[in-house]
Write a protein that holds these residues in place. Sequence first.
Motif, PDB file in Angstrom:
ATOM      1  N   GLU A   1       0.601  -1.298   0.048  1.00 33.86           N
ATOM      2  CA  GLU A   1       0.165   0.005  -0.074  1.00 33.86           C
ATOM      3  C   GLU A   1       0.851   1.122  -0.045  1.00 33.86           C
ATOM      4  O   GLU A   1       0.602   2.266  -0.595  1.00 33.86           O
ATOM      5  CB  GLU A   1      -1.040   0.012   1.348  1.00 33.86           C
ATOM      6  N   ARG A   2       2.045   1.129   0.741  1.00 37.62           N
ATOM      7  CA  ARG A   2       2.919   2.275   0.728  1.00 37.62           C
ATOM      8  C   ARG A   2       3.478   2.597  -0.843  1.00 37.62           C
ATOM      9  O   ARG A   2       3.441   3.709  -1.141  1.00 37.62           O
ATOM     10  CB  ARG A   2       4.123   2.043   1.787  1.00 37.62           C
ATOM     11  N   ILE A   3       3.846   1.754  -1.461  1.00 38.80           N
ATOM     12  CA  ILE A   3       4.274   1.745  -2.577  1.00 38.80           C
ATOM     13  C   ILE A   3       3.309   2.067  -3.834  1.00 38.80           C
ATOM     14  O   ILE A   3       3.509   2.991  -4.548  1.00 38.80           O
ATOM     15  CB  ILE A   3       4.908   0.278  -3.201  1.00 38.80           C
ATOM     16  N   LYS A   4       2.083   1.673  -3.335  1.00 37.38           N
ATOM     17  CA  LYS A   4       0.999   2.078  -4.257  1.00 37.38           C
ATOM     18  C   LYS A   4       0.780   3.765  -4.067  1.00 37.38           C
ATOM     19  O   LYS A   4       0.488   4.408  -5.051  1.00 37.38           O
ATOM     20  CB  LYS A   4      -0.347   1.540  -3.977  1.00 37.38           C
ATOM     21  N   ARG A   5       0.809   4.165  -2.775  1.00 39.09           N
ATOM     22  CA  ARG A   5       0.863   5.690  -2.386  1.00 39.09           C
ATOM     23  C   ARG A   5       1.924   6.511  -3.194  1.00 39.09           C
ATOM     24  O   ARG A   5       1.575   7.520  -3.748  1.00 39.09           O
ATOM     25  CB  ARG A   5       0.571   5.872  -1.082  1.00 39.09           C
ATOM     26  N   MET A   6       3.013   6.260  -3.102  1.00 41.37           N
ATOM     27  CA  MET A   6       4.261   6.482  -3.694  1.00 41.37           C
ATOM     28  C   MET A   6       3.979   6.634  -5.256  1.00 41.37           C
ATOM     29  O   MET A   6       4.365   7.635  -5.834  1.00 41.37           O
ATOM     30  CB  MET A   6       5.384   5.866  -3.180  1.00 41.37           C
ATOM     31  N   GLY A   7       3.587   5.600  -5.746  1.00 39.31           N
ATOM     32  CA  GLY A   7       3.448   5.526  -7.254  1.00 39.31           C
ATOM     33  C   GLY A   7       2.358   6.451  -7.728  1.00 39.31           C
ATOM     34  O   GLY A   7       2.439   7.064  -8.959  1.00 39.31           O
ATOM     35  N   ALA A   8       1.372   6.665  -7.048  1.00 42.02           N
ATOM     36  CA  ALA A   8       0.332   7.512  -7.480  1.00 42.02           C
ATOM     37  C   ALA A   8       0.570   9.039  -7.256  1.00 42.02           C
ATOM     38  O   ALA A   8       0.155   9.920  -8.111  1.00 42.02           O
ATOM     39  CB  ALA A   8      -1.007   7.632  -6.450  1.00 42.02           C
ATOM     40  N   LYS A   9       2.038   9.186  -7.010  1.00 42.08           N
ATOM     41  CA  LYS A   9       2.459  10.821  -6.875  1.00 42.08           C
ATOM     42  C   LYS A   9       3.320  10.947  -8.035  1.00 42.08           C
ATOM     43  O   LYS A   9       3.880  12.043  -8.094  1.00 42.08           O
ATOM     44  CB  LYS A   9       3.352  11.068  -5.603  1.00 42.08           C
ATOM     45  N   VAL A  10       3.840   9.937  -8.905  1.00 37.28           N
ATOM     46  CA  VAL A  10       4.475  10.063  -9.914  1.00 37.28           C
ATOM     47  C   VAL A  10       3.694   9.691 -11.383  1.00 37.28           C
ATOM     48  O   VAL A  10       2.883   8.814 -11.224  1.00 37.28           O
ATOM     49  CB  VAL A  10       5.866   9.454  -9.768  1.00 37.28           C
TER      50      VAL A  10
ATOM     51  N   GLU B   1       9.792  -3.830 -11.438  1.00 33.88           N
ATOM     52  CA  GLU B   1       8.334  -4.011 -11.797  1.00 33.88           C
ATOM     53  C   GLU B   1       7.548  -3.496 -10.806  1.00 33.88           C
ATOM     54  O   GLU B   1       6.320  -3.175 -11.048  1.00 33.88           O
ATOM     55  CB  GLU B   1       8.247  -5.484 -12.119  1.00 33.88           C
ATOM     56  N   LYS B   2       7.842  -3.492  -9.561  1.00 36.19           N
ATOM     57  CA  LYS B   2       7.054  -3.150  -8.383  1.00 36.19           C
ATOM     58  C   LYS B   2       6.763  -1.699  -8.662  1.00 36.19           C
ATOM     59  O   LYS B   2       5.452  -1.390  -8.185  1.00 36.19           O
ATOM     60  CB  LYS B   2       7.427  -3.588  -7.160  1.00 36.19           C
ATOM     61  N   ALA B   3       7.750  -1.214  -8.972  1.00 37.30           N
ATOM     62  CA  ALA B   3       7.569   0.246  -8.934  1.00 37.30           C
ATOM     63  C   ALA B   3       6.804   0.752 -10.351  1.00 37.30           C
ATOM     64  O   ALA B   3       6.548   1.977 -10.632  1.00 37.30           O
ATOM     65  CB  ALA B   3       9.139   1.004  -8.999  1.00 37.30           C
TER      66      ALA B   3
ATOM     67  N   TRP C   1      16.917 -10.053   4.076  1.00 38.68           N
ATOM     68  CA  TRP C   1      17.510  -8.569   3.401  1.00 38.68           C
ATOM     69  C   TRP C   1      16.911  -8.711   2.031  1.00 38.68           C
ATOM     70  O   TRP C   1      16.842  -7.569   1.373  1.00 38.68           O
ATOM     71  CB  TRP C   1      19.103  -9.055   3.417  1.00 38.68           C
ATOM     72  N   GLY C   2      16.826  -9.744   1.592  1.00 32.98           N
ATOM     73  CA  GLY C   2      16.225  -9.822   0.143  1.00 32.98           C
ATOM     74  C   GLY C   2      14.927  -9.098   0.082  1.00 32.98           C
ATOM     75  O   GLY C   2      14.743  -8.114  -0.748  1.00 32.98           O
ATOM     76  N   ASN C   3      13.802  -9.463   0.795  1.00 30.87           N
ATOM     77  CA  ASN C   3      12.780  -8.803   0.775  1.00 30.87           C
ATOM     78  C   ASN C   3      12.815  -7.374   1.087  1.00 30.87           C
ATOM     79  O   ASN C   3      11.724  -6.377   0.246  1.00 30.87           O
ATOM     80  CB  ASN C   3      11.627  -9.745   1.635  1.00 30.87           C
ATOM     81  N   LYS C   4      13.526  -7.101   2.143  1.00 25.39           N
ATOM     82  CA  LYS C   4      13.490  -5.633   2.410  1.00 25.39           C
ATOM     83  C   LYS C   4      14.200  -4.898   1.357  1.00 25.39           C
ATOM     84  O   LYS C   4      13.730  -3.802   0.939  1.00 25.39           O
ATOM     85  CB  LYS C   4      14.590  -5.606   4.017  1.00 25.39           C
ATOM     86  N   LEU C   5      15.270  -5.611   0.542  1.00 24.97           N
ATOM     87  CA  LEU C   5      15.613  -4.725  -0.507  1.00 24.97           C
ATOM     88  C   LEU C   5      15.106  -4.518  -1.755  1.00 24.97           C
ATOM     89  O   LEU C   5      14.694  -3.338  -2.108  1.00 24.97           O
ATOM     90  CB  LEU C   5      16.983  -5.423  -1.128  1.00 24.97           C
ATOM     91  N   ILE C   6      13.905  -5.526  -1.939  1.00 26.96           N
ATOM     92  CA  ILE C   6      13.317  -5.383  -3.085  1.00 26.96           C
ATOM     93  C   ILE C   6      12.082  -4.203  -2.613  1.00 26.96           C
ATOM     94  O   ILE C   6      12.062  -3.370  -3.768  1.00 26.96           O
ATOM     95  CB  ILE C   6      12.194  -6.562  -3.297  1.00 26.96           C
ATOM     96  N   ASP C   7      11.613  -4.120  -1.615  1.00 24.41           N
ATOM     97  CA  ASP C   7      10.772  -2.995  -1.250  1.00 24.41           C
ATOM     98  C   ASP C   7      11.411  -1.640  -1.197  1.00 24.41           C
ATOM     99  O   ASP C   7      10.920  -0.744  -1.669  1.00 24.41           O
ATOM    100  CB  ASP C   7      10.041  -3.464   0.309  1.00 24.41           C
ATOM    101  N   LYS C   8      12.605  -1.774  -0.676  1.00 26.96           N
ATOM    102  CA  LYS C   8      13.238  -0.393  -0.369  1.00 26.96           C
ATOM    103  C   LYS C   8      13.704   0.139  -1.953  1.00 26.96           C
ATOM    104  O   LYS C   8      13.626   1.344  -2.027  1.00 26.96           O
ATOM    105  CB  LYS C   8      14.712  -0.698   0.576  1.00 26.96           C
ATOM    106  N   VAL C   9      14.035  -0.622  -2.890  1.00 24.42           N
ATOM    107  CA  VAL C   9      14.688  -0.326  -4.145  1.00 24.42           C
ATOM    108  C   VAL C   9      13.190   0.210  -4.704  1.00 24.42           C
ATOM    109  O   VAL C   9      13.398   1.542  -5.527  1.00 24.42           O
ATOM    110  CB  VAL C   9      15.276  -1.277  -4.916  1.00 24.42           C
ATOM    111  N   ALA C  10      12.278  -0.345  -4.764  1.00 28.87           N
ATOM    112  CA  ALA C  10      11.020   0.078  -5.562  1.00 28.87           C
ATOM    113  C   ALA C  10      10.728   1.582  -4.972  1.00 28.87           C
ATOM    114  O   ALA C  10      10.437   2.495  -5.600  1.00 28.87           O
ATOM    115  CB  ALA C  10       9.827  -1.015  -5.121  1.00 28.87           C
ATOM    116  N   GLU C  11      10.727   1.724  -3.446  1.00 28.55           N
ATOM    117  CA  GLU C  11      10.552   2.989  -2.915  1.00 28.55           C
ATOM    118  C   GLU C  11      11.203   3.852  -3.468  1.00 28.55           C
ATOM    119  O   GLU C  11      10.853   5.194  -3.610  1.00 28.55           O
ATOM    120  CB  GLU C  11      10.390   3.014  -1.483  1.00 28.55           C
TER     121      GLU C  11
END
Length: 331
Positions: free
Chosen positions: A173-182, A213-215, A300-310
Amino acid sequence: MRPKYPRHSVEKALRISRAILEQNAGKACTPKEAAAYLGMKAQGPFNVEVGSGIKYGFLERPESGKIKPTDLARQILRPKNAESALEGYRTAVLQAPDISEVYKHYRGENLPDDVFFKNTIADSFSIPEDSFEDFKQVFVESLQTAQLVNDHTGKLRVLDVSEESSSPEDKDERIKRMGAKVTVHSTDTCFVMQPFAAPLGGYYDKIYKPAIEKAGLQAVRADAEIFATGKIMDQVWRGINSAKVLVAELTSRNPNVFYELGLAHALKKPVVLISSNENDVPFDLHHIRVIYYEMSDPFWGNKLIDKVAENILSALRNPEEAIFRSGDISA
């Protein structure tokens, strides 16, 4: 618009709850009674302190005109085991307005120098510049109490506990909110600059492509997508030049990666920098945001995927955070 963050650090915001627990057995009381426990009057400063306690989740209003400590405050002040208090502090910090959002923004990174930190919290979080020193003190003290920050060669590194503290749904949901702003089009690409040899080469399919792709962008890597025909450097140049944003894996100081990064910087492209080792990040890049990952962390892998997307979405919204500018470096 007034900033929403609590005006006290997480430790100081416990003071009223502690007083009610110690002097009124934790029972609900009026603000006037609670203020008297502290030798204060139920006026301005005390009311601000009550507000801080509520924002961290330490105080609640069970009925009109009454306040009382919450279960979260009791968890910290009357812990049942060694981990209980720390978990409580982290819960409080990660739900506090503004503080939680700034934490999520910088988790896994070093806090930047004050000039960049001030610009970011003003532009991205609407915290006025004249509140910067106050916010920074509350933010840093709270993260230190919650053990969410530590010292790395003179810089404060914000620890990433997202896997333990957030559900997959919350992170998506956080990534979706960020994506809505770009604005991202289906044809927009993100060029990945990384070593090809194992193990780093394997991160493309496991980490970077899923994150990109998540981004909402298409992932492109030189060896896989554009080295098939033609002059290699011509195609690298086109790949970098056509990318909307880039990702650079700096671990191991690979010379090809640094060369491609130089091309990206010459083109003023926003680049998301990533490394597992701070020593692999050149000094003149330290003013740009860098994601640091710890491979000793089982998540670390899951965290990095989310962090890179953000950070990709953040770089698209605020490219100044991810674009190299030689004027930002002191001689």
